[in-house]
Each structure stands twice: as structure tokens, then as C-alpha cells.
Design an enzyme around this catalytic site. Sequence first.
Site, mmCIF file in Angstrom:
data_model
loop_
_atom_site.group_PDB
_atom_site.id
_atom_site.type_symbol
_atom_site.label_atom_id
_atom_site.label_comp_id
_atom_site.label_asym_id
_atom_site.label_seq_id
_atom_site.Cartn_x
_atom_site.Cartn_y
_atom_site.Cartn_z
ATOM 1 N N ASN A 103 0.119 -19.219 121.692
ATOM 2 C CA ASN A 103 -0.567 -17.938 121.853
ATOM 3 C C ASN A 103 0.234 -16.941 122.686
ATOM 4 O O ASN A 103 0.096 -15.736 122.517
ATOM 5 C CB ASN A 103 -1.962 -18.151 122.449
ATOM 6 C CG ASN A 103 -2.896 -18.778 121.423
ATOM 7 O OD1 ASN A 103 -2.669 -18.691 120.223
ATOM 8 N ND2 ASN A 103 -3.945 -19.434 121.886
ATOM 9 N N SER A 156 -8.096 -22.883 125.282
ATOM 10 C CA SER A 156 -7.005 -22.073 124.723
ATOM 11 C C SER A 156 -6.385 -21.196 125.796
ATOM 12 O O SER A 156 -5.328 -20.623 125.572
ATOM 13 C CB SER A 156 -7.499 -21.129 123.627
ATOM 14 O OG SER A 156 -8.604 -21.589 122.967
HETATM 15 P P1 NAD Z 1 -17.938 -23.856 119.507
HETATM 16 O O1 NAD Z 1 -18.778 -22.740 120.016
HETATM 17 O O2 NAD Z 1 -17.863 -24.102 118.037
HETATM 18 O O3 NAD Z 1 -18.401 -25.251 120.197
HETATM 19 C C1 NAD Z 1 -18.649 -25.380 121.572
HETATM 20 C C2 NAD Z 1 -19.682 -26.501 121.761
HETATM 21 O O4 NAD Z 1 -19.761 -26.802 123.168
HETATM 22 C C3 NAD Z 1 -21.107 -26.121 121.320
HETATM 23 O O5 NAD Z 1 -21.584 -27.078 120.398
HETATM 24 C C4 NAD Z 1 -21.914 -26.157 122.633
HETATM 25 O O6 NAD Z 1 -23.257 -26.618 122.452
HETATM 26 C C5 NAD Z 1 -21.102 -27.154 123.453
HETATM 27 N N1 NAD Z 1 -21.331 -27.069 124.891
HETATM 28 C C6 NAD Z 1 -21.468 -25.966 125.661
HETATM 29 N N2 NAD Z 1 -21.719 -26.319 126.940
HETATM 30 C C7 NAD Z 1 -21.746 -27.668 126.982
HETATM 31 C C8 NAD Z 1 -21.984 -28.615 128.014
HETATM 32 N N3 NAD Z 1 -22.245 -28.232 129.265
HETATM 33 N N4 NAD Z 1 -21.924 -29.931 127.701
HETATM 34 C C9 NAD Z 1 -21.670 -30.350 126.425
HETATM 35 N N5 NAD Z 1 -21.452 -29.495 125.409
HETATM 36 C C10 NAD Z 1 -21.494 -28.161 125.678
HETATM 37 O O7 NAD Z 1 -16.479 -23.590 120.122
HETATM 38 P P2 NAD Z 1 -15.051 -24.093 119.543
HETATM 39 O O8 NAD Z 1 -14.453 -23.031 118.700
HETATM 40 O O9 NAD Z 1 -15.191 -25.480 119.030
HETATM 41 O O10 NAD Z 1 -14.179 -24.090 120.901
HETATM 42 C C11 NAD Z 1 -14.244 -25.152 121.833
HETATM 43 C C12 NAD Z 1 -13.025 -25.116 122.744
HETATM 44 O O11 NAD Z 1 -11.832 -25.227 121.956
HETATM 45 C C13 NAD Z 1 -12.864 -23.840 123.586
HETATM 46 O O12 NAD Z 1 -12.328 -24.174 124.831
HETATM 47 C C14 NAD Z 1 -11.851 -23.036 122.772
HETATM 48 O O13 NAD Z 1 -11.112 -22.118 123.550
HETATM 49 C C15 NAD Z 1 -10.958 -24.145 122.259
HETATM 50 N N6 NAD Z 1 -10.163 -23.800 121.063
HETATM 51 C C16 NAD Z 1 -10.741 -23.091 120.047
HETATM 52 C C17 NAD Z 1 -9.977 -22.772 118.917
HETATM 53 C C18 NAD Z 1 -10.583 -21.984 117.785
HETATM 54 O O14 NAD Z 1 -9.838 -21.428 116.958
HETATM 55 N N7 NAD Z 1 -11.907 -21.921 117.664
HETATM 56 C C19 NAD Z 1 -8.644 -23.203 118.815
HETATM 57 C C20 NAD Z 1 -8.101 -23.953 119.866
HETATM 58 C C21 NAD Z 1 -8.877 -24.248 120.981
#
Ligand code: NAD
Length: 293
Positions: free
Chosen positions: A192, A121
Site C-alpha cells: 500500500n 492494513s
Molecule cells: P469486515 O467488516 O468484513 O469484517 C470484520 C469482522 O470483525 C466483522 O464480522 C465484525 O463483526 C468482526 N468484529 C468486530 N469487532 C469484533 C470483536 N471485538 N471481536 C470479534 N469480532 C469482531 O472487514 P474485513 O474487510 O474482513 O477487514 C478485516 C481486517 O482485515 C481489517 O483490519 C482490514 O484492514 C484488514 N484487511 C482488509 C482488506 C480488504 O480489502 N477488505 C485487505 C487486507 C486487510
Amino acid sequence: MGIDIRTVGIVGAGQMGSGIAHVCAMAGLDVRLNDRDPARIRNGLATIDGNLARQVAKGTIIEEQRRGAVGRIVAAESFDDLGGCDLVIEAATEDEATKRQIFSALCGSLRPDALVATNTSSISITRLAASTDRPERFIGIHFMNPVPVMQLVELIRGIATEDPTYESAKAFIAKLGKTSTMSEDFPAFIVNRILLPMINEAIYTLYEGVGSVESIDTAMKLGANHPMGPLQLADFIGLDTCLSVMQVLYEGLADSKYRPCPLLVKYVEAGWLGRKVKRGFYDYRGETPVPTR
Ligand code: NAD
């Protein structure tokens, strides 16, 4: 000519990774879901199952579509299991060191013509691309949360992203039935960059005593036709996330107009992060949300 995307690898099986897997499988693509924690892959698969079952119950999809989608998603416990993918989307924790480490470990397992994308993001696409062996085949594919519901996907080109990469990513998003916009790689991209300063301004309006939580949200819902008031939306996004996007804008663009409101900082310091902890600009512990100021 871009590459036709049929098999998609996803690294990170959290809320975004599972949502992306869900929509790809529903569009008929083969999906390989990876996470460093195998329990997260199992949870991700269970969440997708539950969400698809709910769609069947609501009548938005039929049982046969659910079964087909579930059958197209397989767990990938190592990066080598992503070897046959046409595109791998990284949706791991929002931490630059974590993402860089994933890209440098991942690329050796992929076909040389495979595309690599990040769902970040806020982190610079150009910087992340530099930790891959293929910056010209690297792109930002920024899905919105919740992925199965939101229509928009932002495509972000790094400085080295080539046209065929962008064209393939655009065709992939169209195949998912979603709409894409294109933005250049500057802090917070388009959505954003515009949304968060509006939310920050709403918090300043509260901080300066111009209006109460209720007046500000009602004003923007009924006066600007927003489906949700800005403070209600801030609670939904998470106040820690709102603060971190404002910091990325403030630091990345070096312009004082993006300074985070001190009241937002105070709420985050108090741990009042919004809906996820049941308290933010509203208190969600009772039946109906009550403004906290
Ligand atoms: P989350 O915490 O739900 O999931 C992240 C996952 O990544 C976890 O399951 C973790 O175990 C895994 N992970 C961490 N390190 C890892 C590695 N080295 N190898 C493999 N897996 C690994 O987070 P999320 O909300 O799903 O966000 C994920 C991405 O999406 C981020 O970059 C975030 O900025 C982006 N994003 C989030 C949103 C939102 O509203 N939550 C919206 C758009 C984009």
C-alpha cells in the site's frame, strides 16, 4: 526454533477472516472461527461453503477436498474456544480501539507459546503488540483481498518481534502455498505504500485536467502493462479505504508528497465510494461502467 502451526484461530469472520479460514482449511490446518456476532460466524461458514462449492464446479478442487476443508473449520463462540490454537490471527474491523480490546481480552485464553497476529492494513504492529502480553510472539500477517485468489502475504515485524516468530509465520504462509515478503513496521508497509501514492497521483492527473478517466486508465493498462487502470483499481479497493491509507501515510510519515488529492476527498464526501456503492470514478449502475468525469 519457531512453533509448528497446526491449529489456527481467527477473530473476525468478515470477508478477510472467512478468506483466511478458507485457505488454512484447504492447506489441512484446523481452524477455529470467532466473531463477536454469532450471525457473522454462520455467514462466514456459509460463504466459505459457497466458495469451495464453486471451486469444485470449476474443477480447481475435488469434492473430497471440499468436504475435508469444511470439516476442519469449527465455530468458536468465545476466546476460550481458541485456547488450543498455535496461532490466532485477528481480522476484525479496522479500528485500533477494537483491536486493542480484542488482544487484551484474548491473550489470557491462549497457551503461553501461542503466536498472535493481526491482519491490519494500516495500524502500527508495534502499537498493537503493546496491548498483548507477548510482543515478541506478535507479528503482522497481511493477507490481500480476495484471500483465496491473491498470491502475496506481507509479513510485518514489530520492533519486538523475535526471529522464531517470523520464521514460524513464514513457514505457515509457505504451507498455505502463498508467497510472503518481509517488511518493517512503517505506515502502510510495502504494497500500500507504493500502490496508493500511484493511485493518488492518477487522481491528481485527473484533477489537474491532464487526462480523462478513460485516458488515464488506458494509458496505464496499455502503457505500463497494468491489468487494471489506477482509477478502476481505486473503485475496486473503495475510495474511502484509499483515502484512509493516504491519511495514514501523510500523518505517519509527515511528508507533503502523501497529501490526499482534494478530488479523492470530494468523491468520498459525496459517498461515491466505488464499486461497492455502484459509483466512483465510474458509474456501475448500467450494463457497462461509464466514467463520471
Ligand atoms: P469486515 O467488516 O468484513 O469484517 C470484520 C469482522 O470483525 C466483522 O464480522 C465484525 O463483526 C468482526 N468484529 C468486530 N469487532 C469484533 C470483536 N471485538 N471481536 C470479534 N469480532 C469482531 O472487514 P474485513 O474487510 O474482513 O477487514 C478485516 C481486517 O482485515 C481489517 O483490519 C482490514 O484492514 C484488514 N484487511 C482488509 C482488506 C480488504 O480489502 N477488505 C485487505 C487486507 C486487510
